[in-house]
Design a protein around this motif. Structure first.
Motif, PDB file in Angstrom:
ATOM      1  N   PRO A  69     -27.824   2.823 -63.874  1.00 37.83           N
ATOM      2  CA  PRO A  69     -28.827   2.121 -64.443  1.00 37.83           C
ATOM      3  C   PRO A  69     -29.999   2.009 -63.496  1.00 37.83           C
ATOM      4  N   ALA A  70     -31.190   1.475 -64.151  1.00 33.87           N
ATOM      5  CA  ALA A  70     -32.710   1.511 -63.162  1.00 33.87           C
ATOM      6  C   ALA A  70     -32.247   0.414 -62.488  1.00 33.87           C
ATOM      7  N   SER A  71     -33.331   0.375 -61.263  1.00 31.72           N
ATOM      8  CA  SER A  71     -33.213  -0.777 -60.439  1.00 31.72           C
ATOM      9  C   SER A  71     -34.189  -1.780 -60.177  1.00 31.72           C
ATOM     10  N   LEU A  72     -34.057  -2.769 -60.142  1.00 34.45           N
ATOM     11  CA  LEU A  72     -34.737  -3.902 -60.381  1.00 34.45           C
ATOM     12  C   LEU A  72     -34.942  -4.953 -59.124  1.00 34.45           C
ATOM     13  N   SER A  73     -36.082  -5.017 -58.321  1.00 40.46           N
ATOM     14  CA  SER A  73     -36.254  -6.056 -57.379  1.00 40.46           C
ATOM     15  C   SER A  73     -36.886  -7.093 -57.649  1.00 40.46           C
ATOM     16  N   ILE A  74     -36.358  -8.432 -57.593  1.00 37.10           N
ATOM     17  CA  ILE A  74     -37.095  -9.704 -57.668  1.00 37.10           C
ATOM     18  C   ILE A  74     -37.496 -10.357 -56.693  1.00 37.10           C
ATOM     19  N   LEU A  75     -38.637 -10.895 -56.567  1.00 33.47           N
ATOM     20  CA  LEU A  75     -39.087 -11.510 -55.503  1.00 33.47           C
ATOM     21  C   LEU A  75     -39.748 -13.017 -55.914  1.00 33.47           C
ATOM     22  N   THR A  76     -38.830 -14.043 -55.133  1.00 32.64           N
ATOM     23  CA  THR A  76     -39.002 -15.474 -55.484  1.00 32.64           C
ATOM     24  C   THR A  76     -40.021 -16.206 -54.518  1.00 32.64           C
ATOM     25  N   PRO A  77     -40.774 -17.325 -54.825  1.00 26.25           N
ATOM     26  CA  PRO A  77     -41.031 -17.929 -53.595  1.00 26.25           C
ATOM     27  C   PRO A  77     -40.148 -18.913 -53.002  1.00 26.25           C
ATOM     28  N   THR A  78     -39.074 -19.296 -53.697  1.00 23.33           N
ATOM     29  CA  THR A  78     -37.983 -20.207 -53.063  1.00 23.33           C
ATOM     30  C   THR A  78     -36.564 -19.639 -53.680  1.00 23.33           C
ATOM     31  N   PRO A  79     -35.622 -20.126 -52.997  1.00 23.12           N
ATOM     32  CA  PRO A  79     -34.286 -19.921 -53.146  1.00 23.12           C
ATOM     33  C   PRO A  79     -34.070 -20.370 -54.781  1.00 23.12           C
ATOM     34  N   LEU A  80     -33.397 -19.533 -55.710  1.00 23.49           N
ATOM     35  CA  LEU A  80     -33.157 -19.886 -56.983  1.00 23.49           C
ATOM     36  C   LEU A  80     -31.993 -20.573 -57.314  1.00 23.49           C
ATOM     37  N   TYR A  81     -31.074 -20.949 -56.152  1.00 25.56           N
ATOM     38  CA  TYR A  81     -30.041 -21.869 -56.532  1.00 25.56           C
ATOM     39  C   TYR A  81     -29.911 -22.855 -55.318  1.00 25.56           C
ATOM     40  N   PRO A  82     -29.706 -24.018 -55.657  1.00 26.79           N
ATOM     41  CA  PRO A  82     -29.478 -24.621 -56.940  1.00 26.79           C
ATOM     42  C   PRO A  82     -30.719 -24.814 -57.505  1.00 26.79           C
ATOM     43  N   ALA A  83     -30.941 -24.642 -59.148  1.00 27.83           N
ATOM     44  CA  ALA A  83     -32.026 -24.942 -59.824  1.00 27.83           C
ATOM     45  C   ALA A  83     -32.401 -25.973 -60.269  1.00 27.83           C
ATOM     46  N   HIS A  84     -33.071 -26.701 -59.165  1.00 21.46           N
ATOM     47  CA  HIS A  84     -33.357 -28.272 -59.550  1.00 21.46           C
ATOM     48  C   HIS A  84     -34.960 -28.203 -60.022  1.00 21.46           C
ATOM     49  N   THR A  86     -32.273 -36.571 -56.920  1.00 18.06           N
ATOM     50  CA  THR A  86     -31.725 -35.253 -57.561  1.00 18.06           C
ATOM     51  C   THR A  86     -30.449 -35.665 -58.145  1.00 18.06           C
ATOM     52  N   VAL A  87     -30.067 -34.953 -59.319  1.00 17.52           N
ATOM     53  CA  VAL A  87     -29.030 -35.237 -60.274  1.00 17.52           C
ATOM     54  C   VAL A  87     -28.299 -33.586 -60.264  1.00 17.52           C
ATOM     55  N   ASP A  88     -27.234 -33.408 -59.832  1.00 15.78           N
ATOM     56  CA  ASP A  88     -26.774 -32.128 -59.997  1.00 15.78           C
ATOM     57  C   ASP A  88     -26.137 -31.640 -61.461  1.00 15.78           C
ATOM     58  N   ASP A  89     -25.852 -32.603 -62.125  1.00 17.51           N
ATOM     59  CA  ASP A  89     -25.493 -32.273 -63.355  1.00 17.51           C
ATOM     60  C   ASP A  89     -26.331 -33.165 -64.523  1.00 17.51           C
ATOM     61  N   LEU A  90     -27.275 -32.396 -65.103  1.00 17.52           N
ATOM     62  CA  LEU A  90     -28.135 -33.197 -65.927  1.00 17.52           C
ATOM     63  C   LEU A  90     -27.646 -33.562 -67.182  1.00 17.52           C
ATOM     64  N   ARG A  91     -26.629 -32.694 -67.666  1.00 15.94           N
ATOM     65  CA  ARG A  91     -25.952 -33.212 -68.885  1.00 15.94           C
ATOM     66  C   ARG A  91     -25.253 -34.590 -68.802  1.00 15.94           C
ATOM     67  N   ALA A  92     -24.775 -34.734 -67.698  1.00 16.20           N
ATOM     68  CA  ALA A  92     -24.233 -36.252 -67.582  1.00 16.20           C
ATOM     69  C   ALA A  92     -25.332 -37.408 -67.882  1.00 16.20           C
ATOM     70  N   ILE A  93     -26.389 -37.335 -67.389  1.00 15.21           N
ATOM     71  CA  ILE A  93     -27.555 -38.261 -67.533  1.00 15.21           C
ATOM     72  C   ILE A  93     -28.037 -38.185 -69.071  1.00 15.21           C
ATOM     73  N   TYR A  94     -27.968 -36.973 -69.571  1.00 14.67           N
ATOM     74  CA  TYR A  94     -28.363 -36.971 -71.005  1.00 14.67           C
ATOM     75  C   TYR A  94     -27.320 -37.622 -71.712  1.00 14.67           C
ATOM     76  N   ARG A  95     -26.208 -37.646 -71.419  1.00 14.21           N
ATOM     77  CA  ARG A  95     -25.210 -38.214 -72.255  1.00 14.21           C
ATOM     78  C   ARG A  95     -25.179 -39.914 -72.123  1.00 14.21           C
ATOM     79  N   GLN A  96     -25.909 -40.226 -71.069  1.00  9.13           N
ATOM     80  CA  GLN A  96     -26.339 -41.790 -70.889  1.00  9.13           C
ATOM     81  C   GLN A  96     -27.498 -42.263 -71.550  1.00  9.13           C
ATOM     82  N   SER A  97     -28.115 -41.243 -72.094  1.00 12.18           N
ATOM     83  CA  SER A  97     -29.302 -41.740 -72.673  1.00 12.18           C
ATOM     84  C   SER A  97     -29.581 -41.706 -74.211  1.00 12.18           C
TER      85      SER A  97
END
Length: 389
Positions: free
Chosen positions: A3-18, A278-289
């Protein structure tokens, strides 16, 4: 066949995605790893402390580098200089002189500064993901300023960003915007550049329906408070809208969730306003709203948190600019309001009418399923990338 190669440059670490941009980049990387051999490089002040999370299973090479002060003289905006890293350039030069990637993906216009470097080292094609058009965001911010000293400062920032983006983006072979509005704006200034719109999305396998009939009368605002439009939106919601809601529904509660709340945001906490940070699992607070509020008045791009709120099946009350780039129809997918009294009335209307909330929530989730599923979006990206090769 390799497969072709792809490099990705990001200004911050992607994980965790807050943050929305990180969520988009992480999902795009995950999808592209099905088609390419992916290497991912990021900037952070503490490279040795990066938690790569799931990226380790999607990437061949993962590295983090500290940003450094540029030695070159330039008139670039401060945000561009903050995302310069000589250690990253040194590492990539050594690696790419042996075998340059077929494709380079730069996350954000401030990272477009690396496009000329990639071209010199033989990268076949460079793509820039335009999360937002910087000079457009600054122009909208300028229009909201009332103080003349601040207006002058915003104007200087606008001109600096405009000059940088006009110059830097010309070195990219493809610009990928998240909304047609941003595509049309860039095309006016860069008519010779190849620009396409590929929206962000949601992985519905990870976002089950979160709407709960017995959820408390809670309004939810989600935002990364490093992003000034989110701070202004949350303050406006709490100070100008919420007292009007409370006057009609004293039992209602407001949650201002999100990473790194500023001192102003933290001071809003009260008996009826919660600021959990910061809320690690947004799905939990959606269930409360019961309803998602998204009052945003300046910026550019697409708000990922709106997509997630729709995927969760919650009704949405928003402003026109916050929903820019999304095909949301008033009264079908969301309620729209711009003034405090109208916004408060829309929130009360949804809170007091569960049938309306269900109708809006179902229509919003259906829209996500039809147009914003990440598997289909990943295929769109791959098709555009293959055209470059």
């Amino acid at each position: 066949m390799q497969p072709a190669s792809l490099s990705i440059l990001t200004p911050t670490p992607l994980y965790p995605a807050h943050a929305g941009a990180k969520t988009h980049s992480l999902n795009a990387l995950r999808q592209l790893s099905h088609y390419y051999t992916v290497d991912s490089y990021c900037l952070t002040k503490q490279p040795e402390s990066v938690d790569w999370g799931p990226l380790a299973q999607w990437c061949r090479d993962l590295r983090a580098f500290a940003p450094t002060k540029p030695t070159r003289l330039n008139l670039d905006p401060p945000a561009v200089d903050l995302e310069f890293s000589q250690p990253m350039l040194d590492y990539l030069q050594q690696r790419w002189l042996q075998a340059a990637p077929n494709l380079l993906q730069l996350e954000g216009t401030t990272m477009a500064q690396y496009a000329p470097f990639a071209r010199r080292l033989g990268v076949q094609a460079t793509i820039c993901t335009v999360h937002q058009v910087g000079f457009v965001a600054q122009w909208r911010r300028l229009q909201r300023e009332k103080s003349w000293p601040l207006r002058a400062r915003r104007l200087a920032g606008l001109l600096s960003l405009w000059l940088y983006e006009q110059r830097a983006l010309r070195h990219c072979d493809l610009l990928v915007t998240l909304s047609e509005t941003d595509q049309q704006t860039l095309a006016r200034w860069q008519p010779k550049l190849k620009i396409v719109t590929v929206p962000s999305g949601v992985d519905l396998t990870e976002w089950p329906l979160c709407r709960q009939p017995q959820a408390p009368q809670q309004v939810l605002f989600v935002g990364n408070y490093f992003h000034p439009p989110n701070v202004e939106g949350a303050l406006w919601l709490a100070r100008e809208v919420w007292p009007l809601v409370q006057a009609q529904m004293p039992e209602a509660r407001l949650m201002l969730a999100g990473r790194s709340p500023t001192p102003e945001i933290q001071q809003l906490a009260s008996a009826t306003i919660e600021v959990p940070g910061t809320v690690d699992d947004l799905r939990a607070i959606y269930r409360q709203s019961r309803v998602v509020a998204a009052p945003i008045f300046w910026g550019s791009g697409v708000r990922i948190k709106i997509l997630e709120g729709l995927a969760a099946g919650l009704p949405l009350v928003t402003t026109a600019l916050a929903a820019e780039g999304l095909p949301l129809k008033p009264e079908e997918h969301a309620l729209f309001a711009e003034r405090p009294a109208d916004f408060a009335a829309a929130l009360v209307r949804v809170l007091q009418n569960p049938a309306l909330g269900t109708q809006l929530g179902d229509a919003g989730r259906q829209l996500i399923a039809e147009r914003y599923d990440w598997r289909a979006i990943g295929l769109q990206l791959q098709q555009h990338y293959q055209a470059l090769l």
